[in-house]
Design a protein around this motif. Structure first.
Motif, PDB file in Angstrom:
ATOM      1  N   ASP A 141      16.784  71.167  44.695  1.00 49.18           N
ATOM      2  CA  ASP A 141      16.639  72.596  44.408  1.00 49.18           C
ATOM      3  C   ASP A 141      16.229  72.828  42.956  1.00 49.18           C
ATOM      4  OD1 ASP A 141      17.393  73.102  47.014  1.00 49.18           O
ATOM      5  OD2 ASP A 141      19.430  73.734  46.503  1.00 49.18           O
ATOM      6  N   PHE A 142      16.916  72.157  42.033  1.00 47.94           N
ATOM      7  CA  PHE A 142      16.620  72.275  40.609  1.00 47.94           C
ATOM      8  C   PHE A 142      15.191  71.831  40.322  1.00 47.94           C
ATOM      9  CE2 PHE A 142      16.390  70.033  36.508  1.00 47.94           C
ATOM     10  CZ  PHE A 142      16.606  71.090  35.647  1.00 47.94           C
ATOM     11  N   TYR A 143      14.800  70.711  40.902  1.00 50.03           N
ATOM     12  CA  TYR A 143      13.455  70.160  40.707  1.00 50.03           C
ATOM     13  C   TYR A 143      12.394  71.140  41.207  1.00 50.03           C
ATOM     14  CZ  TYR A 143       9.486  67.021  41.309  1.00 50.03           C
ATOM     15  OH  TYR A 143       8.242  66.452  41.261  1.00 50.03           O
ATOM     16  N   ALA A 144      12.589  71.673  42.408  1.00 50.50           N
ATOM     17  CA  ALA A 144      11.613  72.603  42.985  1.00 50.50           C
ATOM     18  C   ALA A 144      11.485  73.862  42.129  1.00 50.50           C
ATOM     19  CB  ALA A 144      12.011  72.968  44.414  1.00 50.50           C
ATOM     20  N   ALA A 145      12.610  74.417  41.694  1.00 49.67           N
ATOM     21  CA  ALA A 145      12.571  75.629  40.867  1.00 49.67           C
ATOM     22  C   ALA A 145      11.898  75.349  39.525  1.00 49.67           C
ATOM     23  CB  ALA A 145      13.989  76.158  40.644  1.00 49.67           C
ATOM     24  N   THR A 146      12.208  74.203  38.936  1.00 50.95           N
ATOM     25  CA  THR A 146      11.613  73.849  37.651  1.00 50.95           C
ATOM     26  C   THR A 146      10.116  73.618  37.799  1.00 50.95           C
ATOM     27  OG1 THR A 146      13.724  72.889  36.964  1.00 50.95           O
ATOM     28  CG2 THR A 146      11.790  72.266  35.688  1.00 50.95           C
ATOM     29  N   CYS A 147       9.708  72.952  38.866  1.00 49.39           N
ATOM     30  CA  CYS A 147       8.276  72.746  39.118  1.00 49.39           C
ATOM     31  C   CYS A 147       7.547  74.073  39.251  1.00 49.39           C
ATOM     32  CB  CYS A 147       8.062  71.915  40.383  1.00 49.39           C
ATOM     33  SG  CYS A 147       8.415  70.165  40.190  1.00 49.39           S
ATOM     34  N   ARG A 148       8.124  75.003  39.989  1.00 44.42           N
ATOM     35  CA  ARG A 148       7.490  76.326  40.147  1.00 44.42           C
ATOM     36  C   ARG A 148       7.326  77.003  38.789  1.00 44.42           C
ATOM     37  NH1 ARG A 148      10.838  76.592  44.556  1.00 44.42           N
ATOM     38  NH2 ARG A 148      12.379  77.824  43.455  1.00 44.42           N
ATOM     39  N   ARG A 149       8.372  76.962  37.990  1.00 47.18           N
ATOM     40  CA  ARG A 149       8.305  77.614  36.679  1.00 47.18           C
ATOM     41  C   ARG A 149       7.271  76.947  35.773  1.00 47.18           C
ATOM     42  NH1 ARG A 149      14.523  78.279  36.894  1.00 47.18           N
ATOM     43  NH2 ARG A 149      14.703  80.530  37.068  1.00 47.18           N
ATOM     44  N   ILE A 150       7.247  75.642  35.765  1.00 50.39           N
ATOM     45  CA  ILE A 150       6.298  74.939  34.905  1.00 50.39           C
ATOM     46  C   ILE A 150       4.873  75.139  35.414  1.00 50.39           C
ATOM     47  CG2 ILE A 150       5.549  72.660  34.085  1.00 50.39           C
ATOM     48  CD1 ILE A 150       8.554  71.920  33.927  1.00 50.39           C
ATOM     49  N   GLU A 151       4.694  75.130  36.715  1.00 51.07           N
ATOM     50  CA  GLU A 151       3.374  75.377  37.313  1.00 51.07           C
ATOM     51  C   GLU A 151       2.844  76.744  36.882  1.00 51.07           C
ATOM     52  OE1 GLU A 151       0.113  74.223  39.657  1.00 51.07           O
ATOM     53  OE2 GLU A 151       1.911  73.024  39.342  1.00 51.07           O
ATOM     54  N   GLU A 152       3.730  77.730  36.785  1.00 52.30           N
ATOM     55  CA  GLU A 152       3.329  79.079  36.386  1.00 52.30           C
ATOM     56  C   GLU A 152       2.799  79.126  34.954  1.00 52.30           C
ATOM     57  OE1 GLU A 152       6.685  81.632  37.089  1.00 52.30           O
ATOM     58  OE2 GLU A 152       6.603  81.299  39.252  1.00 52.30           O
ATOM     59  N   LEU A 153       3.212  78.174  34.116  1.00 46.73           N
ATOM     60  CA  LEU A 153       2.755  78.169  32.731  1.00 46.73           C
ATOM     61  C   LEU A 153       1.233  78.053  32.636  1.00 46.73           C
ATOM     62  CD1 LEU A 153       5.419  75.837  31.072  1.00 46.73           C
ATOM     63  CD2 LEU A 153       5.351  78.352  31.053  1.00 46.73           C
ATOM     64  N   ALA A 154       0.635  77.357  33.586  1.00 49.19           N
ATOM     65  CA  ALA A 154      -0.817  77.160  33.564  1.00 49.19           C
ATOM     66  C   ALA A 154      -1.540  78.033  34.602  1.00 49.19           C
ATOM     67  CB  ALA A 154      -1.141  75.686  33.813  1.00 49.19           C
TER      68      ALA A 154
END
Length: 146
Positions: A101-114
């Motif tokens: 869950d943490f990994y998926a949420a963090t990936c979504r947030r980081i993906e949004e940066l670009a």
């Protein structure tokens, strides 16, 4: 648009990613180091020495981090089959779920940066960052999602 040099760009982007990582950790009731521990262990169990080297932690700091994760029921220490003196750190079922869950949420947030970059520029950024990481032999502390 402000032009940045390589140094400023890498340093400022690392602050940006760290802030996102910290935000995800807070949301999931983790410290940043606990989040890193869970993400590293998603790939495989680690012995304490390799885990310390991967996370860049001294033995005492790593022991405290693992102890706290054990108390929370997120990881457990298991003996290494070939070496009775050694232990490896393994995610528990609860730890695996929280890590995912943490990994998926963090990936979504980081993906949004670009998200403001067109696909070709995102691909170029990924390629260039991949080369920097590979050239500097950065350990796998976060799985690659594509």
């Amino acid at each position: 648009m402000e032009a940045l040099g390589v140094v400023a760009g890498l340093v400022r982007s690392s602050f940006l990613v760290n802030a996102v990582y910290a935000e995800s950790a807070r949301e999931y009731g983790l410290t940043v180091q606990q989040g890193q521990l869970l993400c590293v262990l998603m790939a495989q169990p680690y012995g304490m020495g390799d885990l310390g080297a991967t996370l860049g932690l001294e033995k005492s700091s790593l022991t405290g981090l693992v102890d706290r994760a054990v108390r929370r029921g997120l990881v457990r220490r298991e003996p290494v089959p070939d070496d009775r003196r050694a232990v490896q750190v393994v995610l528990t079922g609860e730890g695996r779920e929280l890590a995912a869950d943490f990994y998926a949420a963090t990936c979504r947030r980081i993906e949004e940066l670009a998200s403001g970059l067109p696909p070709a520029e995102r691909d170029l950024l990924a390629t260039l960052l991949g080369r920097v990481v590979q050239d500097n032999e950065v350990p796998t502390v976060f799985l690659d999602v594509r």
